[in-house]
Design an enzyme around this catalytic site. Structure first.
Site, PDB file in Angstrom:
ATOM      1  N   LYS A  76     -15.081 -44.622 -66.060  1.00 41.33           N
ATOM      2  CA  LYS A  76     -14.313 -43.509 -65.469  1.00 41.33           C
ATOM      3  C   LYS A  76     -14.515 -43.444 -63.953  1.00 41.33           C
ATOM      4  CE  LYS A  76     -12.307 -41.560 -69.118  1.00 41.33           C
ATOM      5  NZ  LYS A  76     -10.861 -41.778 -69.377  1.00 41.33           N
ATOM      6  N   TYR A 125     -22.576 -40.615 -72.718  1.00 39.14           N
ATOM      7  CA  TYR A 125     -21.284 -41.073 -72.184  1.00 39.14           C
ATOM      8  C   TYR A 125     -21.408 -42.505 -71.640  1.00 39.14           C
ATOM      9  CZ  TYR A 125     -16.493 -40.345 -70.573  1.00 39.14           C
ATOM     10  OH  TYR A 125     -15.131 -40.435 -70.405  1.00 39.14           O
TER      11      TYR A 125
HETATM   12  P1  NAD Z   1      -7.364 -39.645 -78.252  1.00 38.12           P
HETATM   13  O1  NAD Z   1      -8.251 -40.436 -79.151  1.00 38.12           O
HETATM   14  O2  NAD Z   1      -6.359 -38.782 -78.882  1.00 38.12           O
HETATM   15  O3  NAD Z   1      -6.659 -40.597 -77.197  1.00 38.12           O
HETATM   16  C1  NAD Z   1      -7.159 -41.868 -76.815  1.00 38.12           C
HETATM   17  C2  NAD Z   1      -5.996 -42.832 -76.949  1.00 38.12           C
HETATM   18  O4  NAD Z   1      -6.331 -44.121 -76.458  1.00 38.12           O
HETATM   19  C3  NAD Z   1      -5.562 -43.021 -78.410  1.00 38.12           C
HETATM   20  O5  NAD Z   1      -4.222 -42.631 -78.567  1.00 38.12           O
HETATM   21  C4  NAD Z   1      -5.691 -44.516 -78.625  1.00 38.12           C
HETATM   22  O6  NAD Z   1      -4.696 -45.058 -79.484  1.00 38.12           O
HETATM   23  C5  NAD Z   1      -5.529 -45.025 -77.198  1.00 38.12           C
HETATM   24  N1  NAD Z   1      -5.982 -46.407 -77.034  1.00 38.12           N
HETATM   25  C6  NAD Z   1      -7.217 -46.921 -77.260  1.00 38.12           C
HETATM   26  N2  NAD Z   1      -7.204 -48.251 -77.038  1.00 38.12           N
HETATM   27  C7  NAD Z   1      -5.934 -48.573 -76.634  1.00 38.12           C
HETATM   28  C8  NAD Z   1      -5.297 -49.787 -76.265  1.00 38.12           C
HETATM   29  N3  NAD Z   1      -5.958 -50.964 -76.237  1.00 38.12           N
HETATM   30  N4  NAD Z   1      -3.985 -49.756 -75.914  1.00 38.12           N
HETATM   31  C9  NAD Z   1      -3.312 -48.580 -75.926  1.00 38.12           C
HETATM   32  N5  NAD Z   1      -3.852 -47.404 -76.287  1.00 38.12           N
HETATM   33  C10 NAD Z   1      -5.160 -47.416 -76.634  1.00 38.12           C
HETATM   34  O7  NAD Z   1      -8.363 -38.769 -77.347  1.00 38.12           O
HETATM   35  P2  NAD Z   1      -8.107 -37.900 -76.021  1.00 38.12           P
HETATM   36  O8  NAD Z   1      -9.304 -37.050 -75.903  1.00 38.12           O
HETATM   37  O9  NAD Z   1      -6.764 -37.308 -76.053  1.00 38.12           O
HETATM   38  O10 NAD Z   1      -8.213 -39.016 -74.875  1.00 38.12           O
HETATM   39  C11 NAD Z   1      -7.207 -39.231 -73.915  1.00 38.12           C
HETATM   40  C12 NAD Z   1      -7.842 -39.454 -72.551  1.00 38.12           C
HETATM   41  O11 NAD Z   1      -8.460 -38.236 -72.130  1.00 38.12           O
HETATM   42  C13 NAD Z   1      -8.922 -40.517 -72.494  1.00 38.12           C
HETATM   43  O12 NAD Z   1      -8.795 -41.264 -71.292  1.00 38.12           O
HETATM   44  C14 NAD Z   1     -10.203 -39.713 -72.458  1.00 38.12           C
HETATM   45  O13 NAD Z   1     -11.238 -40.417 -71.814  1.00 38.12           O
HETATM   46  C15 NAD Z   1      -9.737 -38.546 -71.630  1.00 38.12           C
HETATM   47  N6  NAD Z   1     -10.587 -37.345 -71.699  1.00 38.12           N
HETATM   48  C16 NAD Z   1     -10.917 -36.798 -72.883  1.00 38.12           C
HETATM   49  C17 NAD Z   1     -11.713 -35.653 -72.936  1.00 38.12           C
HETATM   50  C18 NAD Z   1     -12.132 -35.030 -74.254  1.00 38.12           C
HETATM   51  O14 NAD Z   1     -13.102 -34.267 -74.263  1.00 38.12           O
HETATM   52  N7  NAD Z   1     -11.430 -35.279 -75.339  1.00 38.12           N
HETATM   53  C19 NAD Z   1     -12.179 -35.076 -71.740  1.00 38.12           C
HETATM   54  C20 NAD Z   1     -11.803 -35.672 -70.518  1.00 38.12           C
HETATM   55  C21 NAD Z   1     -11.007 -36.803 -70.516  1.00 38.12           C
HETATM   56  C1  IMJ Z   2     -17.679 -39.398 -75.413  1.00 37.98           C
HETATM   57  C2  IMJ Z   2     -18.932 -39.982 -75.615  1.00 37.98           C
HETATM   58  C3  IMJ Z   2     -20.116 -39.325 -75.316  1.00 37.98           C
HETATM   59  C4  IMJ Z   2     -20.076 -38.049 -74.792  1.00 37.98           C
HETATM   60  C5  IMJ Z   2     -18.841 -37.459 -74.588  1.00 37.98           C
HETATM   61  C6  IMJ Z   2     -17.631 -38.130 -74.897  1.00 37.98           C
HETATM   62  N1  IMJ Z   2     -18.474 -36.234 -74.085  1.00 37.98           N
HETATM   63  C7  IMJ Z   2     -17.131 -36.104 -74.056  1.00 37.98           C
HETATM   64  C8  IMJ Z   2     -16.557 -37.263 -74.586  1.00 37.98           C
HETATM   65  C9  IMJ Z   2     -19.459 -35.224 -73.662  1.00 37.98           C
HETATM   66  C10 IMJ Z   2     -16.396 -34.925 -73.541  1.00 37.98           C
HETATM   67  C11 IMJ Z   2     -15.087 -37.550 -74.772  1.00 37.98           C
HETATM   68  N2  IMJ Z   2     -14.540 -38.307 -73.615  1.00 37.98           N
HETATM   69  C12 IMJ Z   2     -14.475 -37.612 -72.347  1.00 37.98           C
HETATM   70  C13 IMJ Z   2     -14.128 -39.637 -73.682  1.00 37.98           C
HETATM   71  O1  IMJ Z   2     -13.675 -40.162 -72.677  1.00 37.98           O
HETATM   72  C14 IMJ Z   2     -14.245 -40.417 -74.920  1.00 37.98           C
HETATM   73  C15 IMJ Z   2     -14.098 -41.763 -74.926  1.00 37.98           C
HETATM   74  C16 IMJ Z   2     -14.321 -42.588 -76.089  1.00 37.98           C
HETATM   75  C17 IMJ Z   2     -14.609 -42.096 -77.349  1.00 37.98           C
HETATM   76  C18 IMJ Z   2     -14.815 -42.965 -78.424  1.00 37.98           C
HETATM   77  C19 IMJ Z   2     -15.174 -42.514 -79.801  1.00 37.98           C
HETATM   78  C20 IMJ Z   2     -14.831 -43.507 -80.868  1.00 37.98           C
HETATM   79  C21 IMJ Z   2     -15.041 -44.929 -80.455  1.00 37.98           C
HETATM   80  N3  IMJ Z   2     -14.949 -45.281 -79.144  1.00 37.98           N
HETATM   81  C22 IMJ Z   2     -14.729 -44.370 -78.153  1.00 37.98           C
HETATM   82  N4  IMJ Z   2     -14.465 -44.811 -76.916  1.00 37.98           N
HETATM   83  C23 IMJ Z   2     -14.252 -43.959 -75.898  1.00 37.98           C
HETATM   84  O2  IMJ Z   2     -15.257 -45.784 -81.323  1.00 37.98           O
END
Ligand code: NAD
Ligand code: IMJ
Length: 253
Positions: free
Chosen positions: A155, A148
């Site tokens: 974060k 991460y």
């Molecule tokens: P997702 O890829 O569907 O959403 C990420 C979004 O960020 C995308 O819609 C992308 O277009 C947008 N984005 C990136 N750069 C941008 C920019 N410059 N301007 C505007 N938008 C931009 O994935 P998600 O998992 O739904 O992520 C949403 C949020 O949830 C993130 O903050 C992520 O860190 C958080 N999150 C995700 C998880 C997980 O396991 N998926 C867990 C906890 C928190």
């Molecule tokens: C992302 C990276 C490493 C470990 C991770 C994650 N774990 C989880 C996530 C364990 C749950 C997803 N997460 C919480 C995120 O916030 C992801 C952020 C993200 C993911 C990508 C993938 C594609 C890319 N850039 C990214 N930047 C942020 O090119």
């Protein structure tokens, strides 16, 4: 802000908010995401009032300024904003964090943390009294999670920003909160090395013995975005089927 496709956490929140009677507005960062966001907006319009869709790359102040202007021109006020946006260079989501480049660090911090401040700065004139702002975070901000890396640092800063914003906007009745979600299989989790094992481990060990769903997050989001959450601000709410309460647990216990 942050719908990319129908896996997105923001889409889960949008569906639930729509069901609860909210009138929504979607944004997208670039042309490649625009098509999918427009298709999803049509899905919720359901022959009724269309959902307005506007461009907004949060890295560009100019796009936030324009967003505020077009919302004003179109007569829109905002009762809530969902900020579900994060980005870091893929090659920095592996290996050691000490290898993070200065550019990569600044990019992750800009998109994943500063953007919440910018959204508050430029969209402030559009917020109604008692508006509610919500962002998404992950446990990697307070505990070390493999790969991460720079996102964990971003974060941690985002969660601090939530508290400072809550203090600044509180006197006006505007609330700012975060949901810390368990791992969910979205685009942002695609291609992350070992993500499948991460999901398996969560499912096997979380107190509720299941994964976190978009619907779980959406339920908590509706609480924080609506008057149900009227006394809650500056909070980071865990929605992770209980995983965050666990300390070291030897195998088999
Ligand atoms: P997702 O890829 O569907 O959403 C990420 C979004 O960020 C995308 O819609 C992308 O277009 C947008 N984005 C990136 N750069 C941008 C920019 N410059 N301007 C505007 N938008 C931009 O994935 P998600 O998992 O739904 O992520 C949403 C949020 O949830 C993130 O903050 C992520 O860190 C958080 N999150 C995700 C998880 C997980 O396991 N998926 C867990 C906890 C928190
Ligand atoms: C992302 C990276 C490493 C470990 C991770 C994650 N774990 C989880 C996530 C364990 C749950 C997803 N997460 C919480 C995120 O916030 C992801 C952020 C993200 C993911 C990508 C993938 C594609 C890319 N850039 C990214 N930047 C942020 O090119």
């Amino acid at each position: 802000m942050g719908i990319a496709n129908d896996w997105s956490i923001a889409w889960g929140i949008a569906e639930a908010a729509h069901k609860a009677g909210a009138k929504l507005i979607f944004t997208y960062p670039n042309a490649s995401v625009e098509k999918r966001v427009r298709a999803l907006a049509e899905k919720l319009a359901d022959g009724g009032t269309p959902i307005p869709v506007y461009p907004c790359d949060v890295q560009a102040d100019s796009q936030l300024i324009t967003l505020n202007s077009v919302l004003e021109a179109d007569g829109h006020q905002l009762d809530f904003i969902v900020h579900a946006i994060a980005f870091a260079n893929k090659d920095e989501l592996k290996g050691g964090i000490s290898q993070t480049s200065r550019e990569g660090f600044n990019l992750a911090m800009d998109v994943s943390c500063y953007s919440l401040l910018a959204v508050m700065k430029y969209l402030k004139p559009r917020l109604t009294q008692s508006a509610s702002i919500l962002t998404l975070t992950y446990e990697g901000s307070i505990k070390v999670v493999p790969n991460y890396n720079v996102m964990g640092v971003a974060k941690a800063a985002l969660e601090a920003a939530v508290r400072y914003l809550a203090a600044e906007f509180g006197p006006q009745g505007i609330r700012v909160n975060a949901i810390s979600a368990g791992p969910i299989n979205t685009l942002a989790a695609r291609g992350i090395s070992d993500f499948t094992n991460m999901l398996k481990h969560h499912e096997a060990t979380a107190p509720m013995r299941r994964l976190t769903t978009k619907e779980d997050v959406a339920g908590a989001a509706l609480y924080l975005l609506s008057s149900l959450g009227s006394g809650t601000t500056g909070e980071v709410l865990n929605v992770d089927t209980g995983a965050h309460i666990l300390g070291p647990t030897p195998a088999g216990m």
